[in-house]
Design a protein around this motif. Sequence first.
Motif, short mmCIF file in Angstrom:
data_model
loop_
_atom_site.label_atom_id
_atom_site.label_comp_id
_atom_site.label_asym_id
_atom_site.label_seq_id
_atom_site.Cartn_x
_atom_site.Cartn_y
_atom_site.Cartn_z
N THR A 1 -4.45 -2.91 -4.54
CA THR A 1 -3.09 -3.34 -4.20
C THR A 1 -3.08 -4.20 -2.95
N PHE A 2 -3.84 -3.77 -1.94
CA PHE A 2 -3.91 -4.52 -0.69
C PHE A 2 -4.51 -5.91 -0.92
N ILE B 1 0.84 -1.20 0.00
CA ILE B 1 0.00 0.00 0.00
C ILE B 1 0.87 1.25 0.00
N VAL C 1 -5.25 1.73 -4.12
CA VAL C 1 -4.69 1.24 -2.85
C VAL C 1 -5.43 -0.01 -2.38
N THR C 2 -6.75 0.01 -2.49
CA THR C 2 -7.54 -1.16 -2.08
C THR C 2 -7.21 -2.36 -2.94
#
Length: 222
Positions: free
Chosen positions: A93-94, A49, A90-91
């Motif tokens: 990627t997480f 992240i 970001v979500t």
Amino acid sequence: MRLGQADQATVSAAVAAAEARTNGEIVTVVAPRSDAYHDVALHWAVLAILGMLASLAAFPQVAERGWALVDPWATRSPTGGLLAVALVLVTATFLLARLLLAWMPLRLALTPGSTEARRVRRRAVELFRVAAERRTKARTGVLLYLSLAERRAEIVADEAIHSRVAPEVWGEAMTALLMATRDGRPGAGMAAAVERIGAVLAKHFPRTEDDLNELSDRLVEL
């Protein structure tokens, strides 16, 4: 990597032979792994992240192009829109990092060696307290523990043995076990280690006529 029936018989026979020369008791345990390392997976996901956020800071045009896919007619990307794109990236990627790290070999590969060593030692001590600690009259129990996924092993000794035998004395047994395990022969490695442990115990705790077999010789597979 698992141990078959032949390995079970080999290790059990090695324990019986070793204990024939000593009042000590040897317990052998093999586990597929010592921990799930969920925290390691989470740490790497958080780092992913942070890497994504750093990339967006270095290349803000990525977020702008992302918003252009949402509103291709916009002449200027609004701040809220850019933040929404950043949140989606970001979500994603997480979630991708967590999905990849659900594969245990990758998770173990990314786990620091020092962390593995601590978890294997902790698990060995836990099992020793259950299976061997103070379960012999003379406090002469020894646990030989092998964690297959980490390819690490531990030897934990009861009070009487620990007071007479320095930890480094077990080095030869550990070397024999780990070398065979890395060659794909964990059963042979366990047997070789048991033989060397037995030699140490026979030196400090030779067998007496009234000795009893207080702990099982059977290899325990978790």
